[in-house]
Structure formats: C-alpha cells, structure tokens
Enzyme design. Structure first.
Site, PDB file in Angstrom:
ATOM      1  N   ARG A  16     -33.046  -5.124  -8.419  1.00  0.00           N
ATOM      2  CA  ARG A  16     -33.382  -6.419  -9.036  1.00  0.00           C
ATOM      3  C   ARG A  16     -34.035  -6.220 -10.401  1.00  0.00           C
ATOM      4  O   ARG A  16     -33.430  -6.493 -11.436  1.00  0.00           O
ATOM      5  CB  ARG A  16     -34.286  -7.223  -8.082  1.00  0.00           C
ATOM      6  CG  ARG A  16     -34.462  -8.684  -8.460  1.00  0.00           C
ATOM      7  CD  ARG A  16     -35.440  -8.960  -9.582  1.00  0.00           C
ATOM      8  NE  ARG A  16     -36.774  -8.462  -9.302  1.00  0.00           N
ATOM      9  CZ  ARG A  16     -37.761  -8.472 -10.200  1.00  0.00           C
ATOM     10  NH1 ARG A  16     -37.558  -8.950 -11.420  1.00  0.00           N
ATOM     11  NH2 ARG A  16     -38.946  -7.964  -9.907  1.00  0.00           N
ATOM     12  N   ASP A  17     -35.250  -5.695 -10.434  1.00  0.00           N
ATOM     13  CA  ASP A  17     -35.980  -5.596 -11.703  1.00  0.00           C
ATOM     14  C   ASP A  17     -35.287  -4.598 -12.622  1.00  0.00           C
ATOM     15  O   ASP A  17     -35.285  -4.761 -13.844  1.00  0.00           O
ATOM     16  CB  ASP A  17     -37.426  -5.172 -11.436  1.00  0.00           C
ATOM     17  CG  ASP A  17     -38.382  -5.575 -12.542  1.00  0.00           C
ATOM     18  OD1 ASP A  17     -37.921  -6.096 -13.574  1.00  0.00           O
ATOM     19  OD2 ASP A  17     -39.597  -5.367 -12.383  1.00  0.00           O
ATOM     20  N   HIS A 208     -47.541  -3.240  -9.717  1.00  0.00           N
ATOM     21  CA  HIS A 208     -46.186  -3.221 -10.289  1.00  0.00           C
ATOM     22  C   HIS A 208     -46.330  -2.886 -11.778  1.00  0.00           C
ATOM     23  O   HIS A 208     -46.732  -3.737 -12.571  1.00  0.00           O
ATOM     24  CB  HIS A 208     -45.590  -4.616 -10.070  1.00  0.00           C
ATOM     25  CG  HIS A 208     -44.233  -4.855 -10.627  1.00  0.00           C
ATOM     26  ND1 HIS A 208     -43.129  -5.091  -9.821  1.00  0.00           N
ATOM     27  CD2 HIS A 208     -43.776  -4.952 -11.898  1.00  0.00           C
ATOM     28  CE1 HIS A 208     -42.069  -5.313 -10.576  1.00  0.00           C
ATOM     29  NE2 HIS A 208     -42.432  -5.233 -11.842  1.00  0.00           N
ATOM     30  N   CYS A 241     -38.066  -6.406 -18.433  1.00  0.00           N
ATOM     31  CA  CYS A 241     -37.983  -7.859 -18.238  1.00  0.00           C
ATOM     32  C   CYS A 241     -37.323  -8.467 -19.460  1.00  0.00           C
ATOM     33  O   CYS A 241     -37.794  -8.293 -20.589  1.00  0.00           O
ATOM     34  CB  CYS A 241     -39.359  -8.464 -18.028  1.00  0.00           C
ATOM     35  SG  CYS A 241     -39.259 -10.250 -17.791  1.00  0.00           S
TER      36      CYS A 241
END
Ligand code: HMG
Ligand code: MG
Length: 300
Positions: A16-17, A208, A241
């Site tokens: 995902r990230d 994180h 991100c």
C-alpha cells in the site's frame, strides 16, 4: 531493551504505502504475488491496498481485484486503507476484514491529502468505524505528519496527542504515528511517543517512519526503548506519500528486521526470504533496491 516484552509486530505496508507512490504501475498479478510472498516470509500483518479515490491514487485503482484474489494465511492481518464510507463499502465487497483510516496532525496536510479538515475527516470516520465494529472488522487509525508537515512546518505534539486520542475514542484499536516526510530525529520521536502514550496504552500504538533524512531506524530504536512494539515498514524501502513532496520511501522492512534480530527482539520474519522478496520487487519496479540490508544480502 528495557521496556516491555521481546516480541515486535512488523506491519508490512509495502503493497500500500510503497506502491501508492511508485511511478511504475504494477499489474494486479504482481501485487497479488507480492502480498503472498510477504505472507510466506512470516509477516504477521500486511497492508494490502487502498480503497481511496482511484483518481487520487491511480497506482492502487485495482484494489478490489487485488484484495479479492489474495490467498490469506491464517492468523495474518490484511488491512486496507479506507478514507470514507464509500471506500469502506468497496473494501467490504472485496472481502476486507481489517481496515485503516487516516488523518493528520496538520490541517494543511489533511486538506492536501483528503480535501478535508482534520475535524471533517474525523466526522467521516465516525460512521465508518461504527459500521466496522458492528461488522467485526478491525480498525487501525493513522495520524500523519506527527513530526513535521511539508506545508506548515512544525507540528505541535499537543495536536498529535489530540488527534490520536480522537481516533482512539472513535474505536480504533491501534494508532499508527506517522512521520510522513521523514524529518523526525530520535529525541523528538521519543518525546512525541511518550506524550501520546500518556493518553493511549503503549500496546495500542505503532510507529511509522519514512527515511527521507536517514533517521528512520534511529527513531525506531528510540521508540522501542520507550516501549512501542508495533513498527510499520515497507519491503525494499518502497514508496512515500504522493501528497508530501520530497518524502522518500518508508523504512525498509529488511533493515528493520536486521536491527531487531541484532537486538534480540523476535519478529517471526524470515529475513533471507524477505530480502529475496525485496530484490524481486525492486526488479518489478525497475529501480535499485532501497534496502541497505537487502542490497548487502543480495551481494553475498
Ligand atoms: P474528494 O474528491 O473530496 O471526494 O476526495 P468526494 O467525496 O467529493 O467525491 C469525488 C469523487 O470521488 C466522486 O466521484 C466519488 O464517487 C469518488 P464522481 O461522482 O466525481 O465520479 N470517491 C471515491 N471513489 C472510490 N473510492 C472512494 C471514493 N471516495 C470518493 N473511497 C477523498 C476525498 C478522501 C476520497 C480523496 O481525497 C482521496 O481519495 N484521498 C486519498 C489520498 C491518499 O490516498 N493519500 C495517501 C494515503 S495517506 C498516507 O500515505 C500516510 C500514511 O502512510 C501514514 C504516514 O506516512 O504518515 C497512512
Ligand atoms: Mg506512510
């Protein structure tokens, strides 16, 4: 290691990230293979994909297909990111039994990332979390920009505590504290974690870190000393991100497991299988492996 027990839960966020911010668009079959390979490495938790708007994150537009096709291992948690009720319904239809909602400690970042204020994101989550609890779905909550924001700079620790507490009160069973742009340093990371842990049990917190300034492992060590036992990381140090300019990849899972092994902390993860998975993923992505441990092991 002074505080707590000697088992660390590694939350693998690469699918995902990692993949949400890679230029390469991988086909669903490769993503499915990635999740299955990570499961075979012994990881206890693998964030599979994201049910956000495909216009915002085209890399994960195939979330329904990927989640629906993975072969699940018993006892492994397979969360998916969900921004709103629409995402929750898509995730459930594809078979999700574990989700993660996400907001930020910085207003400017919340607006850029979700087109909503922090308060609006929390309002959106209330019915999602209530429904998830009724459905027996596990809910994790992320707080982004806990050590700095790409748009507003400094972020007050009190804001991190406020937003983390709000997520906890809404019913998140785990709160992941995200240094989205990787600007944090160990003393700040420790102080931030300590402040949040004064309101939420440490056993329900995760850290994180992104590795933009090379501080991720040092930050993890400081937080382990503080007592945290859940750490997020992404195989091959993939990702970043897309709404945080300059944010580099996550802490590489291989580097994390190598350090934890050296500290005598147990993860249940097969490091050589993980390193092989990181090498394979880097080939799929068409760029060098960003894990130092993965690169070192591959050259032996
Ligand atoms: P919006 O544009 O304000 O949404 O986006 P809207 O509610 O006004 O809807 C607009 C359109 O999007 C509509 O379609 C909706 O149906 C559709 P139209 O009628 O125009 O055809 N839509 C959706 N489609 C599919 N799935 C959905 C969905 N929701 C709306 N779930 C929204 C608001 C939150 C959806 C958007 O801003 C978004 O998707 N943002 C996600 C950004 C993102 O994924 N960022 C990266 C994840 S966070 C992160 O990486 C940090 C973390 O790793 C921790 C850390 O490092 O700190 C977790
Ligand atoms: Mg992240």
């Amino acid at each position: 290691m002074s505080a707590g027990n000697d088992a660390v839960r590694v939350m693998e966020v690469g699918p995902r990230d990692g993949l949400q911010n890679e230029k390469a668009l991988l086909p669903p079959a490769v993503k499915i293979e990635l999740v299955e390979r990570l499961g075979a490495c012994g990881l206890p938790a693998i964030e599979v994909t994201s049910f956000v708007s495909p216009r915002w994150i085209p890399q994960l537009a195939d979330a329904d297909q990927v989640l629906g096709a993975i072969c699940r291992r018993p006892g492994v948690d397979y969360p998916v990111l969900v921004p709103n009720l629409q995402g929750y319904e898509r995730a459930r239809a594809a078979g999700a039994d574990s989700i993660a909602v996400f907001t930020a400690a910085s207003e400017a970042f919340s607006q850029r990332n979700t087109n909503a204020s922090i308060a609006q994101t929390l309002e959106r989550f209330a019915p999602v979390i209530a429904q998830a609890r009724a459905d027996g779905v596990r809910v994790r909550g992320y707080v982004s920009t806990v050590l700095g924001c790409p748009y507003q700079g400094e972020v007050a620790v009190a804001e991190v505590v406020r937003v983390a507490t709000a997520l906890h009160q809404l019913g998140c069973v785990e709160i992941s504290l995200g240094d989205t742009i990787g600007v944090g340093t160990p003393a700040k990371a420790r102080a931030m974690l300590r402040a949040v842990a004064s309101q939420i049990p440490m056993a329900q917190l995760a850290v994180h870190f992104h590795d933009t300034y090379g501080q991720a492992l040092a930050n993890v060590l400081a937080c382990l000393e503080e007592g945290v036992r859940t750490v997020d990381a992404a195989v091959a140090g993939s990702g970043g991100c897309p709404y945080a300019a300059g944010a580099s990849g996550n802490l590489a899972s291989e580097d994390l497991v190598y350090m934890l092994n050296g500290l005598g902390l147990h993860t249940g993860v097969d490091l050589s299988a993980l390193a092989a998975t990181g090498q394979w993923l880097s080939q799929q992505l068409g760029h060098p492996n960003r894990s130092r441990t993965g690169t070192a092991l591959a050259s032996q």
